[in-house]
Design a protein around this motif. Structure first.
Motif, mmCIF file in Angstrom:
data_model
loop_
_atom_site.group_PDB
_atom_site.id
_atom_site.type_symbol
_atom_site.label_atom_id
_atom_site.label_comp_id
_atom_site.label_asym_id
_atom_site.label_seq_id
_atom_site.Cartn_x
_atom_site.Cartn_y
_atom_site.Cartn_z
ATOM 1 N N GLN A 265 0.818 -1.221 0.000
ATOM 2 C CA GLN A 265 0.000 0.000 0.000
ATOM 3 C C GLN A 265 0.848 1.266 0.000
ATOM 4 O OE1 GLN A 265 -2.675 -0.339 3.334
ATOM 5 N NE2 GLN A 265 -3.671 -2.180 2.516
ATOM 6 N N VAL A 266 1.966 1.254 0.759
ATOM 7 C CA VAL A 266 2.810 2.452 0.796
ATOM 8 C C VAL A 266 3.686 2.552 -0.440
ATOM 9 C CG1 VAL A 266 2.835 2.515 3.315
ATOM 10 C CG2 VAL A 266 4.671 1.319 2.107
ATOM 11 N N GLY A 267 3.855 1.426 -1.133
ATOM 12 C CA GLY A 267 4.606 1.428 -2.384
ATOM 13 C C GLY A 267 6.046 1.884 -2.196
ATOM 14 N N SER A 268 6.499 2.724 -3.083
ATOM 15 C CA SER A 268 7.907 3.159 -3.074
ATOM 16 C C SER A 268 8.073 4.540 -2.451
ATOM 17 C CB SER A 268 8.460 3.162 -4.504
ATOM 18 O OG SER A 268 7.682 4.010 -5.330
ATOM 19 N N SER A 269 7.110 4.956 -1.656
ATOM 20 C CA SER A 269 7.224 6.283 -1.033
ATOM 21 C C SER A 269 8.469 6.329 -0.158
ATOM 22 C CB SER A 269 5.977 6.589 -0.198
ATOM 23 O OG SER A 269 5.768 5.598 0.783
ATOM 24 N N ASN A 270 9.208 7.379 -0.308
ATOM 25 C CA ASN A 270 10.515 7.490 0.340
ATOM 26 C C ASN A 270 10.379 8.168 1.707
ATOM 27 O OD1 ASN A 270 13.256 7.387 0.754
ATOM 28 N ND2 ASN A 270 13.677 9.255 -0.415
ATOM 29 N N THR A 271 9.855 7.415 2.675
ATOM 30 C CA THR A 271 9.724 7.944 4.027
ATOM 31 C C THR A 271 10.339 6.940 4.997
ATOM 32 O OG1 THR A 271 7.590 6.896 4.471
ATOM 33 C CG2 THR A 271 7.549 9.072 3.402
ATOM 34 N N THR A 272 10.678 7.419 6.169
ATOM 35 C CA THR A 272 11.236 6.533 7.194
ATOM 36 C C THR A 272 10.238 5.455 7.577
ATOM 37 O OG1 THR A 272 12.506 8.395 8.067
ATOM 38 C CG2 THR A 272 12.292 6.468 9.483
ATOM 39 N N GLU A 273 8.966 5.836 7.631
ATOM 40 C CA GLU A 273 7.930 4.877 8.011
ATOM 41 C C GLU A 273 7.751 3.789 6.958
ATOM 42 O OE1 GLU A 273 4.184 5.768 10.393
ATOM 43 O OE2 GLU A 273 3.438 5.769 8.316
ATOM 44 N N SER A 274 7.739 4.173 5.687
ATOM 45 C CA SER A 274 7.566 3.175 4.627
ATOM 46 C C SER A 274 8.761 2.225 4.581
ATOM 47 C CB SER A 274 7.374 3.853 3.268
ATOM 48 O OG SER A 274 8.527 4.592 2.885
ATOM 49 N N ALA A 275 9.968 2.750 4.854
ATOM 50 C CA ALA A 275 11.161 1.895 4.888
ATOM 51 C C ALA A 275 11.075 0.911 6.049
ATOM 52 C CB ALA A 275 12.417 2.755 5.019
ATOM 53 N N ALA A 276 10.571 1.371 7.193
ATOM 54 C CA ALA A 276 10.431 0.497 8.364
ATOM 55 C C ALA A 276 9.410 -0.598 8.089
ATOM 56 C CB ALA A 276 10.005 1.325 9.581
ATOM 57 N N ILE A 277 8.326 -0.242 7.408
ATOM 58 C CA ILE A 277 7.304 -1.234 7.072
ATOM 59 C C ILE A 277 7.862 -2.276 6.107
ATOM 60 C CG2 ILE A 277 5.093 -1.573 5.886
ATOM 61 C CD1 ILE A 277 4.259 1.184 7.012
ATOM 62 N N SER A 278 8.611 -1.809 5.109
ATOM 63 C CA SER A 278 9.208 -2.727 4.135
ATOM 64 C C SER A 278 10.188 -3.682 4.810
ATOM 65 C CB SER A 278 9.919 -1.922 3.046
ATOM 66 O OG SER A 278 10.545 -2.782 2.123
ATOM 67 N N ASP A 279 11.031 -3.130 5.677
ATOM 68 C CA ASP A 279 11.992 -3.971 6.389
ATOM 69 C C ASP A 279 11.281 -4.966 7.296
ATOM 70 O OD1 ASP A 279 14.061 -2.623 5.170
ATOM 71 O OD2 ASP A 279 14.501 -1.327 6.891
ATOM 72 N N CYS A 280 10.232 -4.506 7.945
ATOM 73 C CA CYS A 280 9.467 -5.372 8.837
ATOM 74 C C CYS A 280 8.847 -6.533 8.063
ATOM 75 C CB CYS A 280 8.376 -4.562 9.543
ATOM 76 S SG CYS A 280 7.472 -5.477 10.801
ATOM 77 N N SER A 281 8.344 -6.230 6.890
ATOM 78 C CA SER A 281 7.765 -7.277 6.044
ATOM 79 C C SER A 281 8.806 -8.332 5.700
ATOM 80 C CB SER A 281 7.201 -6.656 4.761
ATOM 81 O OG SER A 281 6.720 -7.653 3.882
ATOM 82 N N SER A 282 10.017 -7.882 5.394
ATOM 83 C CA SER A 282 11.095 -8.802 5.030
ATOM 84 C C SER A 282 11.499 -9.696 6.202
ATOM 85 C CB SER A 282 12.310 -8.011 4.537
ATOM 86 O OG SER A 282 13.391 -8.871 4.265
ATOM 87 N N VAL A 283 11.716 -9.085 7.359
ATOM 88 C CA VAL A 283 12.186 -9.879 8.505
ATOM 89 C C VAL A 283 11.087 -10.785 9.048
ATOM 90 C CG1 VAL A 283 14.024 -8.278 9.132
ATOM 91 C CG2 VAL A 283 11.758 -8.004 10.175
ATOM 92 N N PHE A 284 9.837 -10.390 8.911
ATOM 93 C CA PHE A 284 8.765 -11.274 9.366
ATOM 94 C C PHE A 284 8.602 -12.471 8.432
ATOM 95 C CE2 PHE A 284 7.162 -8.947 12.958
ATOM 96 C CZ PHE A 284 6.509 -9.939 13.679
ATOM 97 N N GLY A 285 8.902 -12.266 7.160
ATOM 98 C CA GLY A 285 8.937 -13.410 6.254
ATOM 99 C C GLY A 285 9.983 -14.416 6.692
ATOM 100 N N ASP A 286 11.146 -13.901 7.110
ATOM 101 C CA ASP A 286 12.207 -14.781 7.618
ATOM 102 C C ASP A 286 11.765 -15.474 8.903
ATOM 103 O OD1 ASP A 286 13.839 -13.997 5.526
ATOM 104 O OD2 ASP A 286 14.897 -12.469 6.692
ATOM 105 N N ALA A 287 11.102 -14.737 9.780
ATOM 106 C CA ALA A 287 10.644 -15.318 11.046
ATOM 107 C C ALA A 287 9.674 -16.469 10.802
ATOM 108 C CB ALA A 287 9.986 -14.248 11.913
ATOM 109 N N VAL A 288 8.766 -16.284 9.861
ATOM 110 C CA VAL A 288 7.819 -17.354 9.525
ATOM 111 C C VAL A 288 8.569 -18.584 9.026
ATOM 112 C CG1 VAL A 288 6.003 -18.039 7.903
ATOM 113 C CG2 VAL A 288 5.862 -15.841 9.082
ATOM 114 N N ASP A 289 9.539 -18.387 8.169
ATOM 115 C CA ASP A 289 10.326 -19.518 7.652
ATOM 116 C C ASP A 289 11.013 -20.265 8.792
ATOM 117 O OD1 ASP A 289 9.607 -18.933 5.062
ATOM 118 O OD2 ASP A 289 11.455 -17.854 4.582
ATOM 119 N N GLU A 290 11.560 -19.527 9.738
ATOM 120 C CA GLU A 290 12.300 -20.143 10.845
ATOM 121 C C GLU A 290 11.375 -20.904 11.798
ATOM 122 O OE1 GLU A 290 15.638 -16.644 10.450
ATOM 123 O OE2 GLU A 290 13.915 -16.420 11.787
ATOM 124 N N ILE A 291 10.201 -20.358 12.055
ATOM 125 C CA ILE A 291 9.257 -21.065 12.916
ATOM 126 C C ILE A 291 8.723 -22.302 12.202
ATOM 127 C CG2 ILE A 291 7.103 -20.898 14.218
ATOM 128 C CD1 ILE A 291 7.616 -17.876 14.449
#
Length: 201
Positions: free
Chosen positions: A94-120
């Motif tokens: 939804q936030v797409g490629s908007s260049n904000t600190t919040e959108s970057a945090a959301i993108s990073d969170c999405s990535s690391v939670f994908g890893d967390a799911v794989d590990e569990i």
């Protein structure tokens, strides 16, 4: 013998987990004796109230088996982490490629939670295979402990990414949800550790 029995119990537990998540009832109605066992075990975790709340519905199926308890705790952690991963993934789109600190945090969170799911998920699979691969139980359980710890670290990383983000409803919502997932993941790791303590070799 105990591990072979516990491994077969997984299929027993799977049915109970599915039925306990419906509104029609449970496969194994809990007794106070069973829920007392859950409460006692949960006291060894960092978040005992969350532990009891999320696991007591399965107490009739878990009964007094520490393996089954650890397996159900991992199932609960995986369910919650998967839901969160999907949630932040949708937010990231939804936030797409908007260049904000919040959108970057959301993108990073999405990535690391994908890893967390794989590990569990890997942890869940390894628990199912205990005693069936020819590897020592200690080695297999150490894999589970490593992966669950890594999942918890990834969940923490999501939270860390929001430290520089100005307070708003999005940040509060995501962080509150992450805290809830962290609690069930931490509890699952604690119950895996508790089960590992019962294994002598």
């Amino acid at each position: 013998m105990e591990v072979q029995l516990s491994t077969m119990f997984f299929f027993f537990i799977s049915t109970a987990v599915l039925l306990a998540s419906t509104t029609s009832g449970q496969a194994f109605p809990p007794t106070s004796y069973d829920t007392d066992y859950i409460r006692t075990c949960c006291e060894t975790t960092r978040y005992p109230e969350t532990c009891f709340t999320t696991l007591s519905n399965y107490s009739g199926a878990i009964q007094h088996d520490p393996y089954c308890l650890a397996m159900v705790a991992i199932h609960v952690a995986l369910h919650n982490a998967t839901h969160m991963a999907n949630y932040v993934s949708n937010m990231s789109l939804q936030v797409g490629s908007s260049n904000t600190t919040e959108s970057a945090a959301i993108s990073d969170c999405s990535s690391v939670f994908g890893d967390a799911v794989d590990e569990i998920h890997k942890s869940q699979i390894e628990m199912r295979r205990l005693g069936l691969t020819g590897e020592s139980l200690r080695f297999q359980l150490s894999n589970v402990q490593t992966w669950m710890s890594a999942a918890l670290t990834n969940e923490d990383t999501c939270m860390d990414g929001f430290e520089g983000v100005a307070a708003d409803d999005v940040k509060a919502d995501v962080c509150d949800r992450v805290v809830a997932v962290k609690e069930v993941t931490s509890n699952a790791l604690a119950l895996v550790n508790r089960y590992a303590d019962t294994i002598s070799a």
